[in-house]
Design an enzyme around this catalytic site. Structure first.
Site, PDB file in Angstrom:
ATOM      1  N   ASP A   1       1.078  49.196 -68.829  1.00 24.84           N
ATOM      2  CA  ASP A   1       1.818  47.989 -68.446  1.00 24.84           C
ATOM      3  C   ASP A   1       1.770  46.902 -69.528  1.00 24.84           C
ATOM      4  O   ASP A   1       2.376  45.837 -69.347  1.00 24.84           O
ATOM      5  CB  ASP A   1       1.289  47.429 -67.112  1.00 24.84           C
ATOM      6  CG  ASP A   1       1.747  48.265 -65.920  1.00 24.84           C
ATOM      7  OD1 ASP A   1       2.607  49.145 -66.093  1.00 24.84           O
ATOM      8  OD2 ASP A   1       1.235  48.030 -64.802  1.00 24.84           O
TER       9      ASP A   1
ATOM     10  N   ARG B   1      10.060  40.520 -59.933  1.00 19.11           N
ATOM     11  CA  ARG B   1       9.206  41.452 -59.195  1.00 19.11           C
ATOM     12  C   ARG B   1       7.740  41.272 -59.577  1.00 19.11           C
ATOM     13  O   ARG B   1       6.860  41.619 -58.794  1.00 19.11           O
ATOM     14  CB  ARG B   1       9.610  42.905 -59.498  1.00 19.11           C
ATOM     15  CG  ARG B   1      10.945  43.310 -58.891  1.00 19.11           C
ATOM     16  CD  ARG B   1      11.218  44.772 -59.123  1.00 19.11           C
ATOM     17  NE  ARG B   1       9.979  45.528 -58.950  1.00 19.11           N
ATOM     18  CZ  ARG B   1       9.622  46.581 -59.657  1.00 19.11           C
ATOM     19  NH1 ARG B   1      10.407  47.042 -60.598  1.00 19.11           N
ATOM     20  NH2 ARG B   1       8.488  47.184 -59.427  1.00 19.11           N
TER      21      ARG B   1
ATOM     22  N   ARG C   1       8.014  60.099 -61.892  1.00 18.71           N
ATOM     23  CA  ARG C   1       6.985  59.541 -61.016  1.00 18.71           C
ATOM     24  C   ARG C   1       6.864  60.192 -59.636  1.00 18.71           C
ATOM     25  O   ARG C   1       7.158  59.580 -58.620  1.00 18.71           O
ATOM     26  CB  ARG C   1       7.184  58.025 -60.840  1.00 18.71           C
ATOM     27  CG  ARG C   1       7.052  57.288 -62.137  1.00 18.71           C
ATOM     28  CD  ARG C   1       7.247  55.814 -61.977  1.00 18.71           C
ATOM     29  NE  ARG C   1       6.056  55.105 -61.572  1.00 18.71           N
ATOM     30  CZ  ARG C   1       5.977  53.782 -61.497  1.00 18.71           C
ATOM     31  NH1 ARG C   1       7.012  53.044 -61.789  1.00 18.71           N
ATOM     32  NH2 ARG C   1       4.872  53.195 -61.129  1.00 18.71           N
ATOM     33  N   PRO C   2       6.416  61.439 -59.582  1.00 19.09           N
ATOM     34  CA  PRO C   2       6.261  62.109 -58.281  1.00 19.09           C
ATOM     35  C   PRO C   2       5.083  61.542 -57.481  1.00 19.09           C
ATOM     36  O   PRO C   2       4.283  60.770 -58.000  1.00 19.09           O
ATOM     37  CB  PRO C   2       5.981  63.563 -58.673  1.00 19.09           C
ATOM     38  CG  PRO C   2       5.401  63.493 -60.042  1.00 19.09           C
ATOM     39  CD  PRO C   2       6.003  62.287 -60.700  1.00 19.09           C
ATOM     40  N   VAL C   3       5.009  61.921 -56.196  1.00 12.45           N
ATOM     41  CA  VAL C   3       3.881  61.500 -55.351  1.00 12.45           C
ATOM     42  C   VAL C   3       3.140  62.727 -54.797  1.00 12.45           C
ATOM     43  O   VAL C   3       2.511  62.662 -53.758  1.00 12.45           O
ATOM     44  CB  VAL C   3       4.322  60.576 -54.187  1.00 12.45           C
ATOM     45  CG1 VAL C   3       4.756  59.218 -54.715  1.00 12.45           C
ATOM     46  CG2 VAL C   3       5.438  61.206 -53.366  1.00 12.45           C
TER      47      VAL C   3
ATOM     48  N   CYS D   1      12.802  56.770 -61.227  1.00 10.47           N
ATOM     49  CA  CYS D   1      12.939  55.349 -61.516  1.00 10.47           C
ATOM     50  C   CYS D   1      13.102  55.189 -63.007  1.00 10.47           C
ATOM     51  O   CYS D   1      13.057  56.164 -63.747  1.00 10.47           O
ATOM     52  CB  CYS D   1      11.756  54.556 -60.983  1.00 10.47           C
ATOM     53  SG  CYS D   1      10.309  54.669 -62.002  1.00 10.47           S
TER      54      CYS D   1
ATOM     55  N   ILE E   1       1.381  57.807 -70.429  1.00 12.28           N
ATOM     56  CA  ILE E   1       1.380  57.808 -68.957  1.00 12.28           C
ATOM     57  C   ILE E   1       2.761  58.119 -68.388  1.00 12.28           C
ATOM     58  O   ILE E   1       2.895  58.957 -67.497  1.00 12.28           O
ATOM     59  CB  ILE E   1       0.908  56.434 -68.404  1.00 12.28           C
ATOM     60  CG1 ILE E   1      -0.432  56.024 -69.018  1.00 12.28           C
ATOM     61  CG2 ILE E   1       0.845  56.471 -66.877  1.00 12.28           C
ATOM     62  CD1 ILE E   1      -1.641  56.729 -68.486  1.00 12.28           C
TER      63      ILE E   1
ATOM     64  N   ARG F   1       8.751  51.443 -55.134  1.00 13.97           N
ATOM     65  CA  ARG F   1       8.008  52.702 -54.990  1.00 13.97           C
ATOM     66  C   ARG F   1       6.665  52.504 -54.309  1.00 13.97           C
ATOM     67  O   ARG F   1       6.172  53.393 -53.618  1.00 13.97           O
ATOM     68  CB  ARG F   1       7.730  53.287 -56.383  1.00 13.97           C
ATOM     69  CG  ARG F   1       8.895  53.836 -57.105  1.00 13.97           C
ATOM     70  CD  ARG F   1       8.399  54.353 -58.435  1.00 13.97           C
ATOM     71  NE  ARG F   1       7.118  55.012 -58.268  1.00 13.97           N
ATOM     72  CZ  ARG F   1       6.979  56.274 -57.931  1.00 13.97           C
ATOM     73  NH1 ARG F   1       8.026  57.036 -57.756  1.00 13.97           N
ATOM     74  NH2 ARG F   1       5.778  56.787 -57.774  1.00 13.97           N
TER      75      ARG F   1
ATOM     76  N   LYS G   1      -0.304  41.356 -58.742  1.00 10.13           N
ATOM     77  CA  LYS G   1       0.685  42.068 -57.921  1.00 10.13           C
ATOM     78  C   LYS G   1       0.138  43.438 -57.508  1.00 10.13           C
ATOM     79  O   LYS G   1       0.213  43.811 -56.333  1.00 10.13           O
ATOM     80  CB  LYS G   1       1.983  42.269 -58.725  1.00 10.13           C
ATOM     81  CG  LYS G   1       2.946  43.256 -58.084  1.00 10.13           C
ATOM     82  CD  LYS G   1       4.204  43.435 -58.899  1.00 10.13           C
ATOM     83  CE  LYS G   1       4.119  44.435 -60.016  1.00 10.13           C
ATOM     84  NZ  LYS G   1       4.253  45.845 -59.613  1.00 10.13           N
ATOM     85  N   ASN G   2      -0.405  44.166 -58.470  1.00  7.86           N
ATOM     86  CA  ASN G   2      -0.803  45.546 -58.184  1.00  7.86           C
ATOM     87  C   ASN G   2      -2.068  45.642 -57.338  1.00  7.86           C
ATOM     88  O   ASN G   2      -2.427  46.727 -56.882  1.00  7.86           O
ATOM     89  CB  ASN G   2      -0.982  46.344 -59.484  1.00  7.86           C
ATOM     90  CG  ASN G   2       0.368  46.708 -60.091  1.00  7.86           C
ATOM     91  OD1 ASN G   2       1.414  46.455 -59.494  1.00  7.86           O
ATOM     92  ND2 ASN G   2       0.336  47.283 -61.279  1.00  7.86           N
TER      93      ASN G   2
HETATM   94  C1  UD1 Z   1       0.528  52.067 -60.947  1.00  2.90           C
HETATM   95  C2  UD1 Z   1       0.984  50.645 -61.161  1.00  2.90           C
HETATM   96  C3  UD1 Z   1       1.904  50.567 -62.366  1.00  2.90           C
HETATM   97  C4  UD1 Z   1       1.231  51.182 -63.592  1.00  2.90           C
HETATM   98  C5  UD1 Z   1       0.704  52.574 -63.280  1.00  2.90           C
HETATM   99  C6  UD1 Z   1      -0.127  53.162 -64.404  1.00  2.90           C
HETATM  100  C7  UD1 Z   1       0.981  49.760 -58.910  1.00  2.90           C
HETATM  101  C8  UD1 Z   1       1.779  49.286 -57.739  1.00  2.90           C
HETATM  102  N1  UD1 Z   1       1.699  50.222 -59.967  1.00  2.90           N
HETATM  103  O1  UD1 Z   1       1.693  52.854 -60.673  1.00  2.90           O
HETATM  104  O2  UD1 Z   1       2.196  49.189 -62.618  1.00  2.90           O
HETATM  105  O3  UD1 Z   1       2.170  51.280 -64.643  1.00  2.90           O
HETATM  106  O4  UD1 Z   1      -0.136  52.534 -62.102  1.00  2.90           O
HETATM  107  O5  UD1 Z   1      -1.186  52.324 -64.710  1.00  2.90           O
HETATM  108  O6  UD1 Z   1      -0.230  49.702 -58.917  1.00  2.90           O
HETATM  109  N2  UD1 Z   1       1.732  61.125 -61.010  1.00  2.90           N
HETATM  110  C9  UD1 Z   1       1.999  62.393 -60.558  1.00  2.90           C
HETATM  111  N3  UD1 Z   1       1.843  62.674 -59.240  1.00  2.90           N
HETATM  112  C10 UD1 Z   1       1.422  61.742 -58.333  1.00  2.90           C
HETATM  113  C11 UD1 Z   1       1.137  60.445 -58.800  1.00  2.90           C
HETATM  114  C12 UD1 Z   1       1.293  60.159 -60.137  1.00  2.90           C
HETATM  115  O7  UD1 Z   1       2.380  63.264 -61.345  1.00  2.90           O
HETATM  116  O8  UD1 Z   1       1.309  62.061 -57.144  1.00  2.90           O
HETATM  117  C13 UD1 Z   1       1.886  60.784 -62.446  1.00  2.90           C
HETATM  118  C14 UD1 Z   1       2.948  59.722 -62.706  1.00  2.90           C
HETATM  119  O9  UD1 Z   1       4.225  60.277 -62.797  1.00  2.90           O
HETATM  120  C15 UD1 Z   1       2.466  59.132 -64.006  1.00  2.90           C
HETATM  121  C16 UD1 Z   1       0.952  59.207 -63.884  1.00  2.90           C
HETATM  122  O10 UD1 Z   1       0.697  60.177 -62.875  1.00  2.90           O
HETATM  123  O11 UD1 Z   1       2.883  59.926 -65.086  1.00  2.90           O
HETATM  124  C17 UD1 Z   1       0.274  57.909 -63.493  1.00  2.90           C
HETATM  125  O12 UD1 Z   1       0.981  57.328 -62.422  1.00  2.90           O
HETATM  126  P1  UD1 Z   1       0.270  56.411 -61.319  1.00  2.90           P
HETATM  127  O13 UD1 Z   1      -1.049  55.975 -61.796  1.00  2.90           O
HETATM  128  O14 UD1 Z   1       0.362  57.112 -60.018  1.00  2.90           O
HETATM  129  O15 UD1 Z   1       1.237  55.173 -61.288  1.00  2.90           O
HETATM  130  P2  UD1 Z   1       1.538  54.298 -60.032  1.00  2.90           P
HETATM  131  O16 UD1 Z   1       0.342  54.310 -59.142  1.00  2.90           O
HETATM  132  O17 UD1 Z   1       2.871  54.644 -59.466  1.00  2.90           O
END
Ligand code: UD1
Length: 420
Positions: free
Chosen positions: A309, A401, A121-123, A116, A331, A92, A22-23
């Site tokens: 995961d 999902r 989980r910010p971007v 969530c 994480i 997301r 999926k990912n």
């Molecule tokens: C992806 C996976 C998810 C997995 C996660 C960690 C997909 C679709 N989802 O989620 O299944 O659990 O990796 O292996 O591939 N963070 C920030 N700012 C950002 C981005 C991330 O602070 O801009 C933080 C997040 O809150 C979290 C950490 O970084 O604490 C890692 O998150 P991230 O690797 O970005 O997770 P996803 O890519 O959302």
């Protein structure tokens, strides 16, 4: 709403075929936006998140044909550059259209994901990375409004960017954006997950110039255009890991087909430490267990360390293992939602900050439980497989999902799982 009813106590034996990841599929589907000619994918699992992504791309104007696990996508005529709140709130990973849209069309409007179930989980790192490439980004009315219209040739400009946290989708978004930027981009502290590597391999086949994927420095030399290609999605290491834990817990012997042990080193090591026998072959893995397991400590961290995961599934394993295990989640801040539900099945777990202490007990008792996220739901299925009596799992849309044909795959191995 659908529920799963599990009669616990059956051993698992036989063969199960693992689906495409999926990912990996989610960013790869979004990468279709970068290509001027059609992209043909295989190994695309039948999952809710994939349906959502395909729907989102369709709304934008990508022409899509889906036949079983094969999907072809033609983004030669994209008409909308927006991912609405309605789409992003259900998934997301919709944020993964931001980089491709901006790189190819110079404009994108994507809703900010809210909180969530597993944390805030910010971007911010996705946004800062695109800003480092020169994008103008404004947050208005809950939307990320991004543009390159002020830049030379209206193109993103290559940049060096250090991500102060390892982010999987952040790395993917920026790698896709940089593929069509002008000049060279260097992503430092990049995610090394196999899904990032799979995306990079496909982008390279599309004509991108990318090196270093799978290490923490990825270098992307931007090209003028990308074309479609054919690509088979890498196998789902988390689905494989979940079945491996299931067999370890129930006892039995199962061969996982379309599974790669080299993507699961940390998980396999922990399964062996718990007492299961794991043997790997070219493109399959066999797990054998007598169901009597020892407690194993877990600490999640970015790949190649133990994946977040798989944390919930190992929590389930530890509830019925001999001894005491410490499970530390580094994480996501709120990823212990399964603990309360396992406690309702009799599990002995206490939480202190980001660490759970799990004291193994002889039996879990079946109960009605409910899950709040995908992997938590999977861990409750595992608990149900070994519990005494009947376990009812509510809100299983989370499972749909991320796990393709979960109950038929488990039943073919000898489990007793019904969807009502
Ligand atoms: C992806 C996976 C998810 C997995 C996660 C960690 C997909 C679709 N989802 O989620 O299944 O659990 O990796 O292996 O591939 N963070 C920030 N700012 C950002 C981005 C991330 O602070 O801009 C933080 C997040 O809150 C979290 C950490 O970084 O604490 C890692 O998150 P991230 O690797 O970005 O997770 P996803 O890519 O959302």
């Amino acid at each position: 709403m659908d529920k799963l009813i599990i009669q616990g106590g059956n051993r698992l034996n036989g063969e199960v075929t693992i689906s495409g990841a999926k990912n990996a599929a989610l960013p790869i589907l979004c990468a279709s936006l970068l290509a001027e000619t059609p992209l043909k994918l295989s190994g695309v699992a039948a999952l809710k998140d994939i349906d959502t992504t395909i729907k989102l791309l369709g709304i934008m104007g990508v022409k899509i044909a889906r036949n079983g696990s094969e999907v072809s996508l033609d983004a030669s005529e994209v008409a909308s550059f927006e991912a609405t709140y309605e789409m992003v709130k259900t998934m997301r990973a919709s944020i993964l259209v931001l980089g491709p849209l901006l790189a190819r069309f110079g404009t994108a409007r994507v809703s900010l994901p809210g909180g969530c179930a597993i944390g805030s989980r910010p971007v911010d790192l996705h946004i800062k990375g695109l800003q480092a490439m020169g994008a103008a980004i404004h947050i208005t009315h809950g939307y990320i409004q991004a543009s390159t219209l002020h830049l030379p040739n209206r193109r993103l400009q290559g940049a060096r960017y250090y991500m102060d946290l390892v982010t999987v989708t952040g790395t993917e978004n920026l790698m896709m954006a940089a593929a069509l930027a002008e000049g060279t981009t260097v992503l430092e502290n990049a995610a090394k997950e196999p899904e990032v590597v799979d995306l990079a391999e496909m982008l390279i086949k599309m004509g991108a110039n990318i090196s270093g994927a799978g290490t923490d420095v990825i270098t992307i030399v931007g090209v003028d255009k990308l074309n479609g290609t054919t690509h088979n999605i890498v196998c789902d290491r988390i689905e494989a890991g979940t079945y491996m834990v299931a067999v370890a817990m129930t006892g039995g012997e199962v061969k996982l087909l379309n599974a790669r042990a080299d993507l699961l080193d940390a998980v396999i090591e922990k399964l062996r430490e718990a007492g299961a026998t794991v043997t790997s072959h070219q493109n399959s893995i066999t797990v054998k267990s007598d169901g009597k397991l020892k407690a194993v400590n877990i600490r999640t961290a970015p790949h190649p360390a133990f994946p977040t995961d798989m944390q919930a599934q190992f929590m389930a394993l530890n509830t019925v293992a001999e001894g005491v295990a410490k499970v530390t989640e580094t994480i996501f801040e709120n990823r212990f939602m399964h603990v309360q539900e396992m406690q309702r099945m009799g599990a002995d777990i206490s939480i202190d900050g980001n660490t759970a202490l799990v004291k193994g007990i002889e039996f879990l008792d079946g109960a009605t439980v409910m899950a709040t996220d995908l992997r938590a739901s999977a861990s409750l299925v595992l608990a149900g497989l070994v519990a005494r009596g009947e376990t009812v799992i509510e809100r299983i849309y989370h499972l749909d999902r991320g796990y393709e044909h979960l109950e038929s795959k488990l039943n073919a191995l000898g489990a007793n799982v019904r969807r009502v």
